[in-house]
Enzyme design. Sequence first.
Site, PDB file in Angstrom:
ATOM      1  NE  ARG A   1      -4.069  -1.971  -0.095  1.00 39.80           N
ATOM      2  CZ  ARG A   1      -4.148  -2.696  -1.310  1.00 39.80           C
ATOM      3  NH1 ARG A   1      -3.027  -2.680  -1.834  1.00 39.80           N
ATOM      4  NH2 ARG A   1      -5.033  -3.568  -1.255  1.00 39.80           N
TER       5      ARG A   1
ATOM      6  CG  HIS B   1      -2.930  -0.639  -7.711  1.00 39.21           C
ATOM      7  ND1 HIS B   1      -3.326   0.227  -6.781  1.00 39.21           N
ATOM      8  CD2 HIS B   1      -3.218  -2.059  -7.464  1.00 39.21           C
ATOM      9  CE1 HIS B   1      -3.872  -0.835  -5.937  1.00 39.21           C
ATOM     10  NE2 HIS B   1      -3.538  -1.880  -6.339  1.00 39.21           N
TER      11      HIS B   1
END
Length: 310
Positions: A225, A273
């Site tokens: 993250r 991502h």
Amino acid sequence: MRVLIAEHDYPVYTQLLRKAAPELEILSTGDSAELSRFATDCPVWLGQPDLLANLLRQGHKPAWMQSTWAGITPLLAEGLTRNYRLTRAVGIFGQVMAEFVLTYMLGHEREVLARLVSQVERKWDNRSGQSLAGRKALIVGAGDIGVSVAQFLVPFGVQVYGIASSARTQTPFVEVGAMEDLDRLVGEVDYVINLLPNTPQTHDLYDAKLFAKFKPTGLFMNVGRGTSVVDADLVEALKEGHLAGAVIDVCRQEPLPQRHPFWTAWGLLLTGHSSAPTSPVAMVGLFVENLKAYEAGELLRGEVDFSRGY
């Protein structure tokens, strides 16, 4: 049993689920108003956390919710009810994440990007590449996905170390340390791979103090993250040579703002991502397995402890 699907790929999930469990009544749509109407009287939800969080904000309450993501951050937002069972996607990302990690580890050893620059400059680049054999990798977050990644790295001759909430002995890791061992281990390995979830304990973990302890030849990979990294500190650490490079798949704000320093940081590669996309086939398989357990009153795979955030 009525099941609500809240997914951008809802037609794919609907088709797969109808085939896997024809006895279910499946409610799915791409219209947000209609989705909200469906949620009024539907006990089981399957979908992506951002869309599911919208339904919670509207006051709808499921009995059980299955996330199609490994991360469930949108569902942990302040003010959202937690009076339901939540399971996150587990057991389906190991290989695809390992392939991502291996791609960039091998690319780093073989200096793929440098060779591309040489080709653009029309320079014959005959430098000898290096091997992963004998390299050391630290997987920070030695959970479900971390163990799978480690299992894929071992056949390449990589010595794998891990960081977990508490120290333990676990195959195939040489050592699994606790968070307090992170400062020591980052200085002993060639690759630091962050897989930590988004919790208050993991925010700003990778700061100037920690980056200063990396090996100057080390590569940092963030596939966990974005909140774990102090962005400015990483940019400065790369500039100062505290580490050789970084592969950043996740950021605090996505898409990354145009003026963000990551775009032009020396030695930093952005991958948007893309490390571990959800396979609808695998996800539906996990959901059906969990649905049977749910109906039987048994334990569910990937059930979230809201107090821990994962």
